[in-house]
Write a protein that holds these residues in place. Structure first.
Motif, mmCIF file in Angstrom:
data_model
loop_
_atom_site.group_PDB
_atom_site.id
_atom_site.type_symbol
_atom_site.label_atom_id
_atom_site.label_comp_id
_atom_site.label_asym_id
_atom_site.label_seq_id
_atom_site.Cartn_x
_atom_site.Cartn_y
_atom_site.Cartn_z
ATOM 1 N N VAL A 135 39.427 55.782 42.710
ATOM 2 C CA VAL A 135 39.585 55.089 43.995
ATOM 3 C C VAL A 135 40.066 53.650 43.776
ATOM 4 O O VAL A 135 41.005 53.194 44.429
ATOM 5 C CB VAL A 135 38.273 55.135 44.810
ATOM 6 N N LEU A 180 41.586 66.008 50.999
ATOM 7 C CA LEU A 180 41.353 66.050 49.550
ATOM 8 C C LEU A 180 41.081 67.474 49.088
ATOM 9 O O LEU A 180 40.513 68.272 49.845
ATOM 10 C CB LEU A 180 40.122 65.198 49.188
ATOM 11 N N ASP A 204 35.822 56.857 51.577
ATOM 12 C CA ASP A 204 36.601 55.891 50.786
ATOM 13 C C ASP A 204 37.663 56.609 49.949
ATOM 14 O O ASP A 204 38.790 56.129 49.811
ATOM 15 C CB ASP A 204 35.689 55.099 49.824
ATOM 16 N N ALA A 205 37.278 57.744 49.381
ATOM 17 C CA ALA A 205 38.216 58.493 48.532
ATOM 18 C C ALA A 205 39.395 59.008 49.356
ATOM 19 O O ALA A 205 40.551 58.929 48.922
ATOM 20 C CB ALA A 205 37.497 59.649 47.846
ATOM 21 N N LEU A 227 38.593 62.109 41.598
ATOM 22 C CA LEU A 227 37.348 61.373 41.382
ATOM 23 C C LEU A 227 36.175 62.320 41.136
ATOM 24 O O LEU A 227 35.828 63.122 42.003
ATOM 25 C CB LEU A 227 37.028 60.518 42.620
ATOM 26 N N ILE A 279 43.659 59.533 47.176
ATOM 27 C CA ILE A 279 43.662 60.245 45.890
ATOM 28 C C ILE A 279 43.853 61.747 46.123
ATOM 29 O O ILE A 279 43.865 62.226 47.268
ATOM 30 C CB ILE A 279 42.365 59.980 45.082
ATOM 31 N N VAL A 311 38.449 65.458 44.756
ATOM 32 C CA VAL A 311 37.152 65.077 44.193
ATOM 33 C C VAL A 311 36.576 66.267 43.428
ATOM 34 O O VAL A 311 36.790 67.428 43.813
ATOM 35 C CB VAL A 311 36.145 64.628 45.294
#
Ligand code: PBG
Length: 335
Positions: free
Chosen positions: A326, A123, A76-77, A42, A82, A85
Motif C-alpha cells: 500500500v 481487489l 486503504d488497500a 498485500l 493494488i 490481498v
C-alpha cells in the motif's frame, strides 16, 4: 549483443552510456522496468478475538488485525489501487489437525467473506491454504505417528480447506504447504465441487528460509524445529524448475518463488520457462531487515524499499507480494 554485418560499428569512443542517465526525465523515459500499483499484493493477518489491531513488533508498520481494523485496512488497500490481498488467519484455538482451517466460521474463512463483501470487486481476494497457522504443533500438515509430516493425509485436509475457502469466496488459493501433489488434489476437489473458476496459486519453489522469522510472530506460530523435510533446500536451483513443472502440470494457474530477494536467480530461471504467470513473495524477514536498518539510520528507507521491490520485478516477477504494497502503491501514484 551482435550487430548485423551491414551496420557500421560506431567508434568505441562514441559509446557513452551515461547519456541516458543525464537527467531525471531521460532516466524516466529509458527505464526498462517499472512498478505499477497493480503489480502488488498485500499479505494481511487477521486474528480472532481482538478488540483492536495490534502491532507486530518484528514487522514495524504491520498489524494483526481485529475485524474492524481489517475492514479499514482493506479500504486503504482498495484505495491504493493494488492488485490484491493475501489473507492469513490467526485462530484462538489450535489442534493437531488444524480444525479451525475447515470451520466455515473459522477466522480465515470469516475474514475472506468480509473481504469479498468489502473489496471483492476492486481487489483479488486470496487466501493462504496451509495448516501451520491452525495446528498446535505448527507444522504445515498433519503428523504421522512417528512425528513426521504425513504428506498424503495432509492432502486430504488441503482438499477440504480448498472447498471451504472457495465457498467463502476466495478467488485464488495460495498453496504454501509444499506437500507433493497438493495442486492436483486441490484442483480436482474444486472441479468436482463445481468451483471451476477458483484459481490456484502454487508456492512452487518455496525454500526453507530463515527469512520467515518475523512471520512466525505474526501468526503466533507454535512450531519448534523447522520445515526442512518439506520446504526446499537453499542449495538447490534445478529442483525449483521441477517443482514449477509439476505444479503447472497439476493445474497451477500461477506459480510463485519464495522468498524473493535471496532467490532472484531462481525467479529469473522460472520466469524464463514458465507458461503461467510467475509471482514472488518478499517475505517478513526481507521487510524486517530493511525496516530495522532504516530505523537505525543506516539506509534510506524509501529508496531501499523501492530498490528491493523493483529488483524482484526486474528479475521476472509479474506480481509481488510485499508488506509495503500500500505504501509503495501510494508512492508510485503520487510520483
Ligand atoms: C506458511 C507460510 C509461511 C509464510 C507464508 N506462508 C511461513 C512458513 O513457511 O514458515 C511466510 C511469509 C513471510 O515470512 O512473510 N503458511
Amino acid at each position: 549483443m551482435s550487430r548485423s554485418h551491414d551496420t557500421p560499428a560506431p567508434r568505441p569512443s562514441a559509446f557513452r552510456p551515461r547519456r541516458l542517465r543525464t537527467t531525471p526525465a531521460m532516466r524516466r523515459l529509458t527505464a526498462q522496468t517499472r512498478l505499477h500499483p497493480e503489480d502488488l499484493v498485500l499479505p494481511m493477518f487477521v486474528r480472532e478475538g481482538l478488540e483492536e489491531s495490534v502491532p507486530i513488533a518484528s514487522m514495524p508498520g504491520v498489524h494483526q488485525h481485529s475485524l474492524d481494523g481489517f475492514r479499514s485496512a482493506l479500504a486503504d488497500a482498495a484505495e491504493a489501487g493494488i492488485g490484491g490481498v493475501m489473507l492469513f488467519g490467526v485462530p484462538e484455538k489450535r489442534d493437531a489437525v488444524g480444525s479451525q482451517a475447515t470451520d466455515p466460521d473459522g477466522i480465515l474463512n470469516l475474514a475472506t467473506r468480509i473481504a469479498v463483501e468489502e473489496v471483492g470487486d476492486e481487489l483479488v481476494v486470496q487466501t493462504d491454504l496451509c495448516l501451520d497457522e491452525f495446528t498446535d504443533h505448527g507444522h504445515c500438515g498433519v503428523l504421522a505417528d512417528d512425528g513426521s509430516v504425513d504428506n498424503d493425509a495432509t492432502l486430504e485436509r488441503y482438499a477440504e480447506m480448498a472447498l471451504v475457502q472457495a465457498e467463502a469466496g476466495s478467488a485464488l488459493l495460495g498453496l504454501s504447504g509444499m506437500m507433493d501433489g497438493q495442486v492436483g488434489v486441490v484442483r480436482d476437489a474444486l472441479e468436482k465441487a463445481g468451483h471451476t473458476s477458483t484459481a490456484v496459486l502454487a508456492y512452487a519453489a518455496k525454500y526453507a528460509s530463515s527469512f520467515y522469522g518475523p512471520f512466525r510472530e505474526a501468526v503466533d506460530s507454535q512450531l519448534s524445529g523447522d520445515r526442512r523435510s518439506y520446504q526446499m533446500d537453499n542449495a538447490n536451483s534445478r529442483e525449483a524448475l521441477l517443482e514449477v513443472e509439476l505444479d503447472i502440470a497439476e493445474g497451477a494457474d500461477v506459480v510463485m518463488v519464495k522468498p524473493a530477494g535471496s532467490y532472484l536467480d531462481i525467479l529469473a530461471a522460472v520466469a524464463a520457462r514458465s507458461t503461467v504467470p510467475v509471482w514472488a513473495y518478499q517475505v517478513s524477514g526481507e521487510y524486517a531487515m530493511i525496516e530495522a536498518a532504516a530505523a537505525n539510520g543506516w539506509i534510506d528507507r524509501e529508496r531501499a524499499i523501492d530498490e528491493s521491490v523493483l529488483a524482484i520485478k526486474r528479475a521476472g516477477a509479474d506480481a509481488i507480494l510485499t508488506y509495503w504494497a500500500v505504501e509503495l502503491a501510494d508512492r508510485l501514484t503520487s510520483r
